[in-house]
Design a protein around this motif. Structure first.
Motif, short mmCIF file in Angstrom:
data_model
loop_
_atom_site.label_atom_id
_atom_site.label_comp_id
_atom_site.label_asym_id
_atom_site.label_seq_id
_atom_site.Cartn_x
_atom_site.Cartn_y
_atom_site.Cartn_z
N ALA A 1 47.81 -8.50 6.96
CA ALA A 1 48.78 -8.71 6.38
C ALA A 1 49.04 -9.86 5.90
N VAL A 2 49.24 -10.76 7.05
CA VAL A 2 50.12 -12.16 7.35
C VAL A 2 48.67 -13.05 6.72
N MET A 3 47.62 -12.64 6.91
CA MET A 3 46.69 -13.78 6.20
C MET A 3 45.97 -13.19 4.66
N TRP A 4 46.61 -12.59 4.54
CA TRP A 4 46.33 -11.82 2.87
C TRP A 4 47.47 -12.40 2.09
N ILE A 5 48.72 -12.88 3.57
CA ILE A 5 49.89 -14.18 1.81
C ILE A 5 49.07 -15.25 2.46
N GLY A 6 48.40 -15.54 3.96
CA GLY A 6 48.28 -17.30 3.74
C GLY A 6 46.79 -17.15 2.41
N VAL A 7 45.81 -16.10 2.36
CA VAL A 7 45.39 -16.85 1.49
C VAL A 7 45.76 -16.24 -0.05
N CYS B 1 49.26 -19.63 -5.03
CA CYS B 1 50.43 -20.85 -5.05
C CYS B 1 50.60 -21.93 -5.08
N LEU B 2 50.49 -22.89 -5.96
CA LEU B 2 49.41 -24.22 -5.38
C LEU B 2 51.14 -25.49 -4.97
N ASP B 3 51.85 -24.24 -5.93
CA ASP B 3 52.93 -25.44 -5.97
C ASP B 3 53.35 -25.76 -4.40
N VAL B 4 52.54 -23.96 -3.09
CA VAL B 4 53.10 -24.56 -1.85
C VAL B 4 51.87 -25.58 -1.30
N ASN C 1 51.92 -22.85 8.19
CA ASN C 1 52.63 -22.74 9.13
C ASN C 1 53.50 -21.76 8.72
N GLU C 2 54.19 -21.57 7.82
CA GLU C 2 54.64 -20.04 7.65
C GLU C 2 54.13 -18.29 8.15
N CYS C 3 52.62 -19.11 7.58
CA CYS C 3 51.79 -17.45 7.99
C CYS C 3 51.92 -17.30 10.17
N ILE C 4 52.06 -19.02 10.20
CA ILE C 4 52.00 -18.37 12.23
C ILE C 4 52.93 -18.52 12.33
N GLU C 5 54.53 -18.19 11.08
CA GLU C 5 55.61 -18.03 11.96
C GLU C 5 55.88 -16.64 12.24
N LEU C 6 55.08 -15.99 10.47
CA LEU C 6 55.28 -14.56 10.27
C LEU C 6 54.75 -14.60 11.56
N ALA C 7 53.50 -14.11 11.92
CA ALA C 7 52.51 -13.77 13.16
C ALA C 7 53.25 -14.03 14.27
N LYS C 8 54.28 -14.47 14.44
CA LYS C 8 55.14 -14.45 15.52
C LYS C 8 56.25 -14.08 15.69
N GLU C 9 56.49 -13.57 14.58
CA GLU C 9 57.84 -13.13 14.71
C GLU C 9 57.82 -11.45 14.64
#
Length: 184
Positions: free
Chosen positions: A117-123, A129-132, A139-147
């Motif tokens: 799911a986290v990889m889906w969000i990242g891709v 979401c080109l504004d991000v 970094n946000e995806c790494i944090e999600l995976a950590k949490e």
């Protein structure tokens, strides 16, 4: 006249300078505290939980959406970003997996549903979401995976998304590399 050597009153906190102080905004495990999270970070957290329901239970997106919006704290999330992530990832799941699969060292079925799911969000964010900035997505995806993920799941997510970034955000990654900001 005050005396700087007085002892604290009973019940007062100990201000021992040798006492370990936590980093502001982080829990003891290094995950950001809820109060330090942006509305978009919260949206990603709800999206990863919703996508988990889809991946594990095969639940319908509309039912997952209705359930998730009733959860405590959802009002603090960026609802539009959550909506884009949930529905966008489910609708384009096959295309997201086509990009992810070649970078895996095992079958998709052996990947944790959280990391999936986290990889889906990242891709999805790399593509839509080109504004991000790409480094923020990573970094946000790494944090999600950590949490939410397993012990070293964040390392796997990092490797996959860091490999996809030059393909999906070529100009941005190249500009960062030229300025010395990109990871090798």
């Amino acid at each position: 006249m005050t005396d700087d050597t007085t002892t604290p009153a009973a019940g007062a906190p100990n201000h021992d300078p040798k006492a370990r102080q936590s980093r502001s905004g982080l829990t003891s495990t290094g995950v950001r505290k809820a109060s330090a999270k942006s509305n978009r970070s919260r949206a990603r957290e709800f999206a990863v939980q919703a996508l988990y329901q889809h991946l594990v239970g095969g639940n319908d997106a509309a039912a997952i959406d209705a359930f998730t919006r009733d959860l405590a704290g959802f009002h603090k999330a960026d609802a539009a970003h959550y909506d884009a992530l949930l529905h966008g990832c489910i609708e384009s799941a096959a295309q997201l997996d086509v990009l992810i699969l070649p970078l895996l060292d095992r079958e998709m079925e052996r990947i944790s549903p959280i990391e999936h799911a986290v990889m889906w969000i990242g891709v999805y964010e790399f593509q839509h979401c080109l504004d991000v900035p790409w480094r923020v997505v990573l970094n946000e995806c790494i944090e999600l995976a950590k949490e939410f993920g397993g012990t070293d799941g964040h390392k796997y997510v990092n490797a996959v998304l860091n490999s996809l970034a030059p393909q999906l955000r070529a100009a941005e990654v190249e500009a960062d590399r030229a300025s010395g900001k990109a990871r090798p």
